[in-house]
Design an enzyme around this catalytic site. Sequence first.
Site, PDB file in Angstrom:
ATOM      1  CE  LYS A   9      -3.779  -2.168   2.633  1.00 40.91           C
ATOM      2  NZ  LYS A   9      -4.711  -1.969   3.756  1.00 40.91           N
ATOM      3  CE1 TYR A  49      -9.397  -3.197   1.046  1.00 42.19           C
ATOM      4  CE2 TYR A  49      -8.890  -0.950   0.410  1.00 42.19           C
ATOM      5  CZ  TYR A  49      -8.489  -2.171   0.916  1.00 42.19           C
ATOM      6  OH  TYR A  49      -7.181  -2.347   1.310  1.00 42.19           O
ATOM      7  NE  ARG A  85      -6.097 -12.429   5.778  1.00 41.64           N
ATOM      8  CZ  ARG A  85      -6.901 -11.366   5.811  1.00 41.64           C
ATOM      9  NH1 ARG A  85      -6.758 -10.388   4.922  1.00 41.64           N
ATOM     10  NH2 ARG A  85      -7.807 -11.234   6.730  1.00 41.64           N
ATOM     11  CB  THR A  91      -7.222  -5.188  10.202  1.00 39.66           C
ATOM     12  OG1 THR A  91      -7.871  -6.303   9.589  1.00 39.66           O
ATOM     13  CG2 THR A  91      -7.438  -3.940   9.373  1.00 39.66           C
ATOM     14  CG  ASN A 112      -3.374  -2.147   7.154  1.00 41.34           C
ATOM     15  OD1 ASN A 112      -3.250  -1.748   6.010  1.00 41.34           O
ATOM     16  ND2 ASN A 112      -4.417  -2.834   7.563  1.00 41.34           N
ATOM     17  CG  HIS A 115      -5.188  -6.384   0.110  1.00 40.15           C
ATOM     18  ND1 HIS A 115      -6.373  -6.482   0.797  1.00 40.15           N
ATOM     19  CD2 HIS A 115      -5.265  -7.302  -0.904  1.00 40.15           C
ATOM     20  CE1 HIS A 115      -7.132  -7.401   0.218  1.00 40.15           C
ATOM     21  NE2 HIS A 115      -6.488  -7.925  -0.816  1.00 40.15           N
ATOM     22  CD  GLU A 126      -8.548  -9.622  -2.996  1.00 41.17           C
ATOM     23  OE1 GLU A 126      -7.435 -10.042  -2.618  1.00 41.17           O
ATOM     24  OE2 GLU A 126      -9.345  -9.030  -2.242  1.00 41.17           O
TER      25      GLU A 126
END
Length: 153
Positions: A9, A49, A85, A91, A112, A115, A126
């Site tokens: 990000k 999102y 993950r 998060t 954060n 993603h 995705e």
Amino acid sequence: MQTTLVILKPSAVQRNLVGQVIARFERKGLQIVGIKMVHLTESILEEHYSHLRDKPIFRRIADSMMVCPVIVMAIRGLEAVDVVRNLTGPTNGRYASPGTIRGDLSNSVQENIVHASDSLETANIELNRFFNKNEIFNYEQLSFANIYAVDEV
Ligand code: ADP
């Protein structure tokens, strides 16, 4: 083998953490099979999102994702969705465990760093959202036999 989507990000790009974050995935033995820089748009973020779209925070989240280009990555490995993950952490970076990417590099629920797709089904959607078919590569990982035992794959 699974392939999952990761986005580095603006919080990673602006803080010059791109190399460090990519190195985390490489160090784990995951294979990078696609990577590019893109500037996200309003319409792609409304899709990406969609579960947050009707919340008041959506505007702030979307704006923060368009501050600068991001890096999108396709990452492959055994059970890659869960492995990535777990590496990413929960998060909120303030409460993510040390050792995770968010736990080590983020102090925010919004800013954060990464993603990561949350299921195999989402990963496929995705990956199609961010990559053309010819931008994801199949190539031999020469260290494969040193990363997994034969009965694991
Ligand atoms: P995750 O990215 O961990 O899968 P979500 O899908 O719930 O989490 O949220 C997507 C992104 O929206 C988060 O990574 C974070 O950047 C942002 N976000 C989620 N909840 C909040 C919040 N309460 N305040 C600000 N930003 C948020």
